[in-house]
Design an enzyme around this catalytic site. Structure first.
Site, PDB file in Angstrom:
ATOM      1  N   GLU A   1      28.537  47.732  40.651  1.00 10.56           N
ATOM      2  CA  GLU A   1      28.622  46.169  40.542  1.00 10.56           C
ATOM      3  C   GLU A   1      27.708  45.732  39.602  1.00 10.56           C
ATOM      4  O   GLU A   1      26.528  45.998  39.234  1.00 10.56           O
ATOM      5  CB  GLU A   1      28.416  45.460  42.007  1.00 10.56           C
ATOM      6  CG  GLU A   1      28.423  44.098  41.896  1.00 10.56           C
ATOM      7  CD  GLU A   1      28.720  43.566  43.432  1.00 10.56           C
ATOM      8  OE1 GLU A   1      29.096  42.360  43.549  1.00 10.56           O
ATOM      9  OE2 GLU A   1      28.548  44.172  44.376  1.00 10.56           O
TER      10      GLU A   1
ATOM     11  N   CYS B   1      31.033  41.782  46.068  1.00  9.75           N
ATOM     12  CA  CYS B   1      30.949  40.236  46.263  1.00  9.75           C
ATOM     13  C   CYS B   1      31.394  39.774  44.827  1.00  9.75           C
ATOM     14  O   CYS B   1      32.007  38.573  44.847  1.00  9.75           O
ATOM     15  CB  CYS B   1      29.574  39.841  46.643  1.00  9.75           C
ATOM     16  SG  CYS B   1      29.124  40.040  48.334  1.00  9.75           S
TER      17      CYS B   1
ATOM     18  N   ASN C   1      37.528  43.209  49.517  1.00  5.24           N
ATOM     19  CA  ASN C   1      36.086  43.197  49.564  1.00  5.24           C
ATOM     20  C   ASN C   1      35.471  42.394  50.722  1.00  5.24           C
ATOM     21  O   ASN C   1      35.145  41.233  50.452  1.00  5.24           O
ATOM     22  CB  ASN C   1      35.475  43.368  48.418  1.00  5.24           C
ATOM     23  CG  ASN C   1      33.738  43.803  48.630  1.00  5.24           C
ATOM     24  OD1 ASN C   1      33.462  44.809  48.698  1.00  5.24           O
ATOM     25  ND2 ASN C   1      32.781  42.648  48.477  1.00  5.24           N
ATOM     26  N   GLU C   2      34.976  43.112  51.803  1.00  9.90           N
ATOM     27  CA  GLU C   2      34.187  42.685  52.949  1.00  9.90           C
ATOM     28  C   GLU C   2      34.675  41.035  53.371  1.00  9.90           C
ATOM     29  O   GLU C   2      33.630  40.322  53.559  1.00  9.90           O
ATOM     30  CB  GLU C   2      32.762  42.528  52.291  1.00  9.90           C
ATOM     31  CG  GLU C   2      32.123  43.672  52.244  1.00  9.90           C
ATOM     32  CD  GLU C   2      30.595  43.659  51.592  1.00  9.90           C
ATOM     33  OE1 GLU C   2      30.203  42.473  51.916  1.00  9.90           O
ATOM     34  OE2 GLU C   2      29.934  44.811  51.379  1.00  9.90           O
TER      35      GLU C   2
END
Length: 832
Positions: free
Chosen positions: A56, A252, A384-385
């Site tokens: 990331e 994120c 994602n999340e």
């Protein structure tokens, strides 16, 4: 990347220390164990891709990190939209007349800013960290897009450019010269460094008016010699892991942003979500965007480079695309059918870019970038999340349906939110199971204690249910104690390799001068890089996986835990709160503590730099709305089996309030965190040596100005919590933090049994190993050991945590081996 309470890696300290208790200074008496291996049976098969890496762009992992570009803000696109301190000339110094323009004279519609220099003026770039790093004898390739005439569309005459590379001591290489003629064109030169420096500066000086853009300096020695390539030492450290997969471009980073489309007429929309099409093609035509982690991303390192890096390292590419449901604390679902349809089509186009023939629309673009052969994409993750499981899953099903209709061989991966448990996790898993999803991505960042306690996490998972992709995990620190706890947990991942198909530690990279998050696997500055203790541990596991699990059992460590004991406490986090009528009673009804604060706060201990505590209007008030972790304590560390009652009121701020119990000190306690995580949820968190884990949680939020009655009942290791007289939750903290863990695998190619043992305690583990009566094994075994003080941490100056290889000459069907205190050991035993 999961943004939990310790998401605030911006303020680290003891919160991220994550150490286990160090062993005694004198040698402790060895603990005796048995380890039995059943070679007649075969356990779970282990895929070649099981262990991989998660990349990331956090901690400056792309620009200023893995991406080898040495010039910062090379196209003058920095903006306050990316960071409040940024401007278009950030990292540049100018002399003479120089101005950044954004008009019709620009290089192209996506590269909107450019620099206009008057004759006799210059511009100097300071690079990243301390400057531009060069090594004596190495070559560095310069390029610039330029046109003569500094403003508007003018291109009259020639503009001679002088290029210098210097530091405070003088020239680092002979100056170079190029001449800009006419309209926009790319000009190149190269330097050969005459000496080594980490503080270089690149200057471009012009003898006539000129427009400049995309000023670049690359080391010739990139990874695999790729143009627009990767920093060689960082890429090699990743390659040395032998990763089974590469998950990219982030967590994120992916599922945040406005999701707005590019508008050719109004200009580039910053802070839009990460969209792969922005990142391919000629670098001077790629978009610039704000990065979720607070800086700029140039997209010079884009999807083509990610696929190429995966191929170069032998890793399976695993891209993550946004599902149009933001996460990471933003929690918003975009409800725009046309936008959703476009993103789904973008994902189909991505698969074509990766796998399509060179004659297809997107395969042709891949081929034009230099890779006619398909990349062989097999797995793709959507989202994602997300903290909104139902909203996410509704969109996920549309993505999956479209992908499976056109590309049925692609495995489409879902996720279960940002935590290892809780209502979001449970709901997401229910939705995934009900829809027969192929694979679910789990993320969690927990204390070392949690990892030692949860080795059996996947033992009870449904073997017929969705497979698990453990896409992000780490304990809270880079000390060897953290790596030991993760290693102990990894033995459980391998034992359950039929359920856990993929696993990757996170984050991967961190520039020491630009840190948004800790811990990290690989650290670096301008000219050095070093692997953390976690890196060395991951590398051992990743290079010694094996093909199948061989069932084994080991004796445990005698349990020594007693009841929860400790004092009580009050705290806040970025919030002002008031407390009153504190009462602590023993199980027999006797009063241990009572305080209505009519007599001041003399019963409470507080740190001078942790908030502003004072008695106001008959209550105990913490009034600093910016202060975090303001814990004050009262009572006896030996208290057990008690009830804590207190009234709490939020006065102002982002969150709610905290009531602590079982308090040993500021780094060892439990607290009931009501209205945490920006007042989106509540939880009981257990802190051991500064590192946290969640014991129980729900979605309770706290109202400002309302008084709440809190009650905590502690009985042995059972805790029950009441909010305004109603049971809020309970838990039993009785999981053993077993320090001795093992797994055995078989390498079919070599015939080796690989015995992997983690001894995460301060005493040696004297072990009787049984391989089965009559087993045919070679006497000599290769041993690789990581052993260090639990507090040891690798730095640029010293690497106390590093593997040591040796030979053990005593293998038989039954033999004894002593595993050192605080160690990870791999025994490779030849069989048959």
């Amino acid at each position: 990347m999961a943004r939990r309470r310790w998401r605030l890696g911006l303020t680290l300290g003891a919160l991220l220390a994550g150490t286990l208790a160090a062993g005694p200074t004198a040698a402790a008496e060895p603990t005796d164990y048995t380890l039995s291996v059943d070679q007649a049976r075969t356990g779970a098969k282990i895929d070649d891709s099981m262990y991989g890496v998660f990349y990331e762009d956090i901690n400056r992992a792309a620009d200023g990190g893995l991406y080898a570009e040495l010039v910062q803000n090379r196209s003058f696109e920095y903006s306050t939209a990316d960071n409040a301190s940024y401007k278009s000339l950030t990292s540049w110094d100018t002399s003479g007349s120089a101005q950044v323009l954004n008009d019709d004279g620009r290089l192209n519609a996506r590269n909107r800013n450019y620099l206009s220099l008057a004759g006799g003026s210059s511009v100097t770039n300071s690079g990243y960290n301390t400057g531009i790093a060069v090594t004596q004898g190495k070559r560095y390739d310069f390029s610039v897009w330029a046109r003569s005439g500094g403003t508007g569309n003018g291109a009259a005459g020639n503009a001679p450019l002088t290029l210098t590379l210097r530091d405070a001591s003088g020239d680092l290489a002979p100056a170079r010269r190029v001449t800009a003629r006419g309209g926009w064109a790319k000009y190149k030169a190269s330097f050969t460094a005459g000496r080594t420096s980490a503080t270089g500066r690149l200057t471009v000086a012009s003898g006539a008016p000129v427009a400049l853009d995309e000023i670049s300096l690359f080391p010739r020695d990139t990874y695999k010699g790729r143009a627009n390539g990767l920093r060689a030492d960082l890429a090699q450290k990743v390659a040395d892991l032998k990763p089974g997969f590469l998950r990219f471009p982030g967590g994120c980073l992916v599922n945040t942003g406005s999701h707005e489309a590019y508008d050719e007429q109004s200009g580039w929309q910053r802070k839009r979500s990460y969209q792969w099409k922005d990142t391919i093609g000629p670098v001077e035509q790629r978009a610039t965007n704000a990065n979720f982690w607070g800086y700029n991303q140039s997209y010079g390192l884009g999807y083509y480079e990610y696929f190429q890096f995966a191929e170069d390292t032998g890793a399976m590419p695993l891209p993550v695309v946004p599902a149009l449901v933001t996460g990471c604390g933003q929690n918003k679902a975009t409800d725009d059918p046309a936008l959703l349809k476009r993103h789904i089509q973008d994902t189909l186009d991505l698969i074509e870019f990766a796998n399509g023939p060179a004659t297809s629309e997107w395969g042709k673009k891949r081929a034009a970038m230099g890779h006619p052969k398909p990349f062989g994409l097999t797995h793709l993750e959507v989202g994602n999340e997300e903290n909104l499981p139902e909203e996410f899953f509704a969109r996920f099903k549309e993505f999956r349906s479209a992908i499976e209709a056109k590309y049925p061989d692609i495995t489409v991966i879902s996720n279960s939110g940002p935590d290892d448990s809780g209502s979001t996790f449970d709901k997401a898993w229910q939705l995934n199971r009900d829809a027969d999803v192929a694979m679910v991505d789990e993320h969690y960042y927990n204390s070392p204690q949690w990892f030692l306690e949860n080795n059996d996490r996947y033992d009870s998972y449904d073997r017929k249910g969705p497979k698990v992709f453990l896409g992000e995990y780490a304990s809270q620190g880079n000390k060897f104690s953290n790596a030991l706890s993760e290693a102990a947990f990894m033995t459980g991942l391998e034992r359950n390799a039929d359920v856990v198909k993929l696993a990757s530690y996170a984050p991967l990279l961190a520039n020491e001068d630009y840190v948004q998050w800790k811990p990290n696997m690989i650290w670096y500055d301008n000219d050095q890089s070093w692997g953390s203790a976690n890196y060395e541990t991951q590398k051992l596991f990743m290079r010694n996986v094996g093909d199948e699990v061989v069932p084994s059992t080991a004796s445990g460590t005698p349990a020594t835990s007693g009841p929860i004991t400790g004092a009580v406490g009050l705290s806040t986090w970025a919030t002002s709160a008031a407390y009153d009528d504190v009462l602590v009673t023993g199980e027999n009804g006797g009063t241990l503590l009572t305080d209505d604060f009519s007599g001041g706060d003399g019963q409470w201990s507080k740190a001078a730099d942790k908030g502003t505590w004072a008695v106001q209007d008959g209550a105990y008030v913490q009034s600093d709305e910016a202060a975090e972790n303001t814990l004050v304590t009262a009572g006896d560390k030996g208290w057990q089996n008690y009830d804590l009652n207190v009234k709490a009121t939020k006065k102002a701020g982002k969150e709610g309030f905290m009531v602590a119990f079982g308090v040993k000190d500021t780094g060892n306690h439990y607290w009931w965190n009501l209205g945490g995580w920006n007042n989106t949820q509540s939880a009981v968190e257990k802190t051991v040596d500064g590192a946290k884990q969640t014991m129980v949680q729900d979605t309770t939020t706290i109202e400002t100005g309302r008084s709440y009655d809190l009650r905590v009942e502690v009985r042995g290791r059972q805790v029950t919590l009441f909010l305004d007289g109603k049971k809020w939750g309970s838990f039993t903290d009785d999981k053993p933090a077993e320090p001795f863990r093992q797994v055995v695998t078989r390498d079919k190619a070599t015939g080796d049994l690989i015995v992997k043992v983690v001894n995460a305690q301060g005493s040696d583990a004297r072990t009787k190993v049984g391989l089965g009566s009559g087993s045919k094994v070679e006497r000599n075994a290769k041993v690789t050991t990581l052993a260090a003080d639990p507090a040891a941490e690798n730095t640029k100056d010293a690497t106390p945590v590093k593997p040591v290889t040796s030979t053990f000459r005593g293998v038989s069907d039954t033999f004894s081996y002593t595993f050192p205190a605080n160690s990870v050991t791999f025994l490779r035993i030849k069989t048959g």
